[in-house]
Design a protein around this motif. Structure first.
Motif, PDB file in Angstrom:
ATOM      1  N   GLN A  50      39.360  32.198  33.352  1.00  0.00           N
ATOM      2  CA  GLN A  50      37.925  32.484  33.356  1.00  0.00           C
ATOM      3  C   GLN A  50      37.643  33.881  32.807  1.00  0.00           C
ATOM      4  O   GLN A  50      36.788  34.063  31.939  1.00  0.00           O
ATOM      5  CB  GLN A  50      37.382  32.363  34.781  1.00  0.00           C
ATOM      6  N   VAL A  51      38.369  34.877  33.301  1.00  0.00           N
ATOM      7  CA  VAL A  51      38.166  36.259  32.865  1.00  0.00           C
ATOM      8  C   VAL A  51      38.513  36.400  31.379  1.00  0.00           C
ATOM      9  O   VAL A  51      37.786  37.053  30.624  1.00  0.00           O
ATOM     10  CB  VAL A  51      39.010  37.231  33.721  1.00  0.00           C
ATOM     11  N   LYS A  52      39.585  35.773  30.959  1.00  0.00           N
ATOM     12  CA  LYS A  52      39.991  35.832  29.555  1.00  0.00           C
ATOM     13  C   LYS A  52      38.890  35.270  28.657  1.00  0.00           C
ATOM     14  O   LYS A  52      38.543  35.876  27.634  1.00  0.00           O
ATOM     15  CB  LYS A  52      41.294  35.056  29.366  1.00  0.00           C
ATOM     16  N   ALA A  53      38.310  34.145  29.032  1.00  0.00           N
ATOM     17  CA  ALA A  53      37.235  33.535  28.241  1.00  0.00           C
ATOM     18  C   ALA A  53      36.002  34.448  28.195  1.00  0.00           C
ATOM     19  O   ALA A  53      35.385  34.610  27.132  1.00  0.00           O
ATOM     20  CB  ALA A  53      36.875  32.173  28.823  1.00  0.00           C
ATOM     21  N   ILE A  54      35.653  35.038  29.325  1.00  0.00           N
ATOM     22  CA  ILE A  54      34.493  35.951  29.375  1.00  0.00           C
ATOM     23  C   ILE A  54      34.707  37.123  28.428  1.00  0.00           C
ATOM     24  O   ILE A  54      33.831  37.472  27.632  1.00  0.00           O
ATOM     25  CB  ILE A  54      34.254  36.449  30.818  1.00  0.00           C
ATOM     26  N   LEU A  55      35.888  37.740  28.503  1.00  0.00           N
ATOM     27  CA  LEU A  55      36.160  38.912  27.678  1.00  0.00           C
ATOM     28  C   LEU A  55      36.251  38.560  26.192  1.00  0.00           C
ATOM     29  O   LEU A  55      35.759  39.302  25.343  1.00  0.00           O
ATOM     30  CB  LEU A  55      37.433  39.610  28.145  1.00  0.00           C
ATOM     31  N   GLU A  56      36.839  37.414  25.886  1.00  0.00           N
ATOM     32  CA  GLU A  56      36.919  36.976  24.484  1.00  0.00           C
ATOM     33  C   GLU A  56      35.534  36.797  23.890  1.00  0.00           C
ATOM     34  O   GLU A  56      35.318  37.101  22.713  1.00  0.00           O
ATOM     35  CB  GLU A  56      37.693  35.658  24.370  1.00  0.00           C
ATOM     36  N   ASP A  57      34.599  36.313  24.683  1.00  0.00           N
ATOM     37  CA  ASP A  57      33.227  36.119  24.202  1.00  0.00           C
ATOM     38  C   ASP A  57      32.499  37.441  23.975  1.00  0.00           C
ATOM     39  O   ASP A  57      31.548  37.487  23.198  1.00  0.00           O
ATOM     40  CB  ASP A  57      32.425  35.261  25.185  1.00  0.00           C
ATOM     41  N   LEU A  58      32.932  38.503  24.639  1.00  0.00           N
ATOM     42  CA  LEU A  58      32.251  39.786  24.525  1.00  0.00           C
ATOM     43  C   LEU A  58      32.680  40.605  23.308  1.00  0.00           C
ATOM     44  O   LEU A  58      31.889  41.381  22.783  1.00  0.00           O
ATOM     45  CB  LEU A  58      32.477  40.624  25.782  1.00  0.00           C
TER      46      LEU A  58
END
Length: 96
Positions: A50-58
């Motif tokens: 979840q955190v990886k996906a959030i950061l990748e989107d940023l």
């Protein structure tokens, strides 16, 4: 498991500075800052994804970078700290 998250966000533009603040705020939500762009995060596999996906989107993948180091559950023998800012056990309760 202990995940070390590091990032390098290009801050030459206003958009880059905004991305940097957003990435830092997200990392603060999930772990402890141990250096300017380095966070130690205790999380399970689902939270990590979840955190990886959030950061990748940023981030802007053409200008910025993220690194994730999975240190696992037996991280104490893999982490050595020397100098200022004493280390702490990320599994212990933090009191503010």
């Amino acid at each position: 498991m202990l995940i070390l998250i590091t990032y390098d966000v290009n801050t030459e533009t206003a958009a880059g500075r905004t991305r940097l603040r957003k990435v830092a705020k997200q990392c603060i939500n999930y772990g402890q800052r141990v250096q300017n762009s380095v966070f130690e995060c205790q999380m399970d596999v689902a939270k990590y994804r979840q955190v990886k996906a959030i950061l990748e989107d940023l981030i802007d993948k053409e200008k910025d970078s993220l690194r994730f180091y999975n240190l696992g559950d037996k991280y104490k023998s893999k982490v050595e700290h020397i100098g200022a800012k004493p280390g702490f056990d990320v599994k212990e309760t933090l009191i503010f």
